[in-house]
Design a protein around this motif. Structure first.
Motif, PDB file in Angstrom:
ATOM      1  N   THR A  28      27.035  77.369  27.883  1.00 36.05           N
ATOM      2  CA  THR A  28      26.339  76.940  26.665  1.00 36.05           C
ATOM      3  C   THR A  28      25.228  75.930  26.956  1.00 36.05           C
ATOM      4  O   THR A  28      24.393  75.678  26.101  1.00 36.05           O
ATOM      5  CB  THR A  28      27.337  76.318  25.663  1.00 36.05           C
ATOM      6  N   ASP A  29      25.213  75.365  28.157  1.00 32.42           N
ATOM      7  CA  ASP A  29      24.193  74.362  28.509  1.00 32.42           C
ATOM      8  C   ASP A  29      23.038  74.941  29.321  1.00 32.42           C
ATOM      9  O   ASP A  29      22.229  74.195  29.876  1.00 32.42           O
ATOM     10  CB  ASP A  29      24.834  73.222  29.320  1.00 32.42           C
ATOM     11  N   VAL A  30      22.939  76.267  29.406  1.00 35.05           N
ATOM     12  CA  VAL A  30      21.948  76.879  30.289  1.00 35.05           C
ATOM     13  C   VAL A  30      20.544  76.920  29.666  1.00 35.05           C
ATOM     14  O   VAL A  30      19.553  77.060  30.383  1.00 35.05           O
ATOM     15  CB  VAL A  30      22.417  78.287  30.754  1.00 35.05           C
ATOM     16  N   GLY A  31      20.419  76.763  28.353  1.00 33.29           N
ATOM     17  CA  GLY A  31      19.127  76.849  27.667  1.00 33.29           C
ATOM     18  C   GLY A  31      18.020  76.022  28.293  1.00 33.29           C
ATOM     19  O   GLY A  31      16.935  76.547  28.598  1.00 33.29           O
ATOM     20  N   PRO A  32      18.230  74.714  28.523  1.00 32.60           N
ATOM     21  CA  PRO A  32      17.171  73.899  29.130  1.00 32.60           C
ATOM     22  C   PRO A  32      16.780  74.377  30.530  1.00 32.60           C
ATOM     23  O   PRO A  32      15.626  74.244  30.935  1.00 32.60           O
ATOM     24  CB  PRO A  32      17.785  72.497  29.187  1.00 32.60           C
ATOM     25  N   VAL A  33      17.723  74.956  31.259  1.00 29.89           N
ATOM     26  CA  VAL A  33      17.432  75.477  32.602  1.00 29.89           C
ATOM     27  C   VAL A  33      16.493  76.682  32.479  1.00 29.89           C
ATOM     28  O   VAL A  33      15.532  76.816  33.245  1.00 29.89           O
ATOM     29  CB  VAL A  33      18.739  75.855  33.335  1.00 29.89           C
ATOM     30  N   ILE A  34      16.754  77.556  31.517  1.00 32.20           N
ATOM     31  CA  ILE A  34      15.888  78.716  31.274  1.00 32.20           C
ATOM     32  C   ILE A  34      14.471  78.250  30.936  1.00 32.20           C
ATOM     33  O   ILE A  34      13.487  78.745  31.505  1.00 32.20           O
ATOM     34  CB  ILE A  34      16.470  79.603  30.152  1.00 32.20           C
ATOM     35  N   HIS A  35      14.374  77.275  30.033  1.00 41.87           N
ATOM     36  CA  HIS A  35      13.048  76.746  29.658  1.00 41.87           C
ATOM     37  C   HIS A  35      12.348  76.116  30.864  1.00 41.87           C
ATOM     38  O   HIS A  35      11.145  76.311  31.065  1.00 41.87           O
ATOM     39  CB  HIS A  35      13.173  75.720  28.528  1.00 41.87           C
ATOM     40  N   GLY A  36      13.100  75.370  31.659  1.00 39.89           N
ATOM     41  CA  GLY A  36      12.528  74.726  32.843  1.00 39.89           C
ATOM     42  C   GLY A  36      12.029  75.738  33.859  1.00 39.89           C
ATOM     43  O   GLY A  36      10.965  75.554  34.462  1.00 39.89           O
ATOM     44  N   LEU A  37      12.789  76.821  34.037  1.00 36.86           N
ATOM     45  CA  LEU A  37      12.387  77.855  34.987  1.00 36.86           C
ATOM     46  C   LEU A  37      11.145  78.602  34.492  1.00 36.86           C
ATOM     47  O   LEU A  37      10.238  78.900  35.268  1.00 36.86           O
ATOM     48  CB  LEU A  37      13.546  78.830  35.231  1.00 36.86           C
ATOM     49  N   ALA A  38      11.093  78.882  33.189  1.00 36.34           N
ATOM     50  CA  ALA A  38       9.906  79.537  32.613  1.00 36.34           C
ATOM     51  C   ALA A  38       8.678  78.649  32.788  1.00 36.34           C
ATOM     52  O   ALA A  38       7.590  79.125  33.137  1.00 36.34           O
ATOM     53  CB  ALA A  38      10.140  79.856  31.137  1.00 36.34           C
ATOM     54  N   LYS A  39       8.852  77.348  32.563  1.00 32.73           N
ATOM     55  CA  LYS A  39       7.747  76.401  32.732  1.00 32.73           C
ATOM     56  C   LYS A  39       7.297  76.357  34.194  1.00 32.73           C
ATOM     57  O   LYS A  39       6.103  76.364  34.493  1.00 32.73           O
ATOM     58  CB  LYS A  39       8.186  75.009  32.257  1.00 32.73           C
ATOM     59  N   TYR A  40       8.267  76.344  35.110  1.00 28.16           N
ATOM     60  CA  TYR A  40       7.949  76.358  36.540  1.00 28.16           C
ATOM     61  C   TYR A  40       7.116  77.589  36.882  1.00 28.16           C
ATOM     62  O   TYR A  40       6.109  77.490  37.591  1.00 28.16           O
ATOM     63  CB  TYR A  40       9.238  76.339  37.374  1.00 28.16           C
ATOM     64  N   ALA A  41       7.558  78.763  36.392  1.00 28.18           N
ATOM     65  CA  ALA A  41       6.835  80.010  36.673  1.00 28.18           C
ATOM     66  C   ALA A  41       5.394  79.903  36.187  1.00 28.18           C
ATOM     67  O   ALA A  41       4.448  80.213  36.924  1.00 28.18           O
ATOM     68  CB  ALA A  41       7.545  81.200  36.018  1.00 28.18           C
ATOM     69  N   ASP A  42       5.234  79.431  34.962  1.00 29.22           N
ATOM     70  CA  ASP A  42       3.908  79.311  34.365  1.00 29.22           C
ATOM     71  C   ASP A  42       3.014  78.349  35.154  1.00 29.22           C
ATOM     72  O   ASP A  42       1.852  78.637  35.419  1.00 29.22           O
ATOM     73  CB  ASP A  42       4.040  78.848  32.909  1.00 29.22           C
ATOM     74  N   GLU A  43       3.572  77.223  35.551  1.00 28.61           N
ATOM     75  CA  GLU A  43       2.789  76.193  36.243  1.00 28.61           C
ATOM     76  C   GLU A  43       2.498  76.537  37.702  1.00 28.61           C
ATOM     77  O   GLU A  43       1.679  75.891  38.342  1.00 28.61           O
ATOM     78  CB  GLU A  43       3.519  74.845  36.171  1.00 28.61           C
ATOM     79  N   ASN A  44       3.192  77.550  38.238  1.00 27.32           N
ATOM     80  CA  ASN A  44       3.036  77.879  39.649  1.00 27.32           C
ATOM     81  C   ASN A  44       2.454  79.277  39.880  1.00 27.32           C
ATOM     82  O   ASN A  44       2.629  79.862  40.953  1.00 27.32           O
ATOM     83  CB  ASN A  44       4.374  77.717  40.379  1.00 27.32           C
ATOM     84  N   GLY A  45       1.746  79.792  38.870  1.00 24.83           N
ATOM     85  CA  GLY A  45       0.984  81.026  39.050  1.00 24.83           C
ATOM     86  C   GLY A  45       1.788  82.311  39.001  1.00 24.83           C
ATOM     87  O   GLY A  45       1.360  83.330  39.536  1.00 24.83           O
TER      88      GLY A  45
END
Length: 153
Positions: free
Chosen positions: A101-118
């Motif tokens: 149930t706590d995985v949501g912020p990890v998903i958002h963080g990974l999506a942000k990482y992908a976006d910021e790293n091309g």
């Protein structure tokens, strides 16, 4: 958050699609695993969920996802269980330790990482469940969160 880019090899899976709440996930996992086992197929260790939309965007009854298990051997679609090969692809991935149930912020963080790293995300977020919730305390659960990606530019 530690993120890695890696290649996922072709993976044969048995899976079920579902529309509705996430409370059905344990039941669906059990059903897929039982199907694979009853067919005498060799489980190869990946239990996963691929999530096609988010509880932040749609009501619970409209959530769409698939739950599956990797295996070796020969099988065909039967009833609610389907078989496919997930083709080799590149993912960005990170590890989440703790309750599902706590995985949501990890998903958002990974999506942000992908976006910021091309990276361009080209498919649904996938959670690979690395240990058994029936044998593991919630705070010790390990989930690998993956996004299939292509590198832009």
């Amino acid at each position: 958050m530690e993120v890695e880019e890696k290649r996922i090899k072709d993976t044969q899976v048995a899976f079920m699609r579902y529309k509705g709440g996430y409370d059905k996930i344990p039941e669906l996992i059990a059903e897929v695993v039982e199907w694979v086992t009853n067919k005498g197929l060799n489980m190869t260790g990946m239990i996963y969920g691929a999530y096609f939309n988010s509880p932040e965007d749609v009501p619970t009854e409209q959530l769409r996802y698939e739950i599956g298990a990797s295996f070796e051997g020969s099988a065909e679609d039967e009833g609610k269980v389907m078989v496919k090969i997930i083709p080799e692809h590149t993912v960005v991935a990170t590890l989440h330790k703790g309750p599902y149930t706590d995985v949501g912020p990890v998903i958002h963080g990974l999506a942000k990482y992908a976006d910021e790293n091309g990276y361009d995300i080209i498919g649904p977020v996938t959670e690979v469940y690395l240990n058994n919730p029936n044998e593991t305390k919630p705070n010790e659960l390990l989930t690998e969160v993956q996004f299939p990606v292509i590198k832009m530019g």
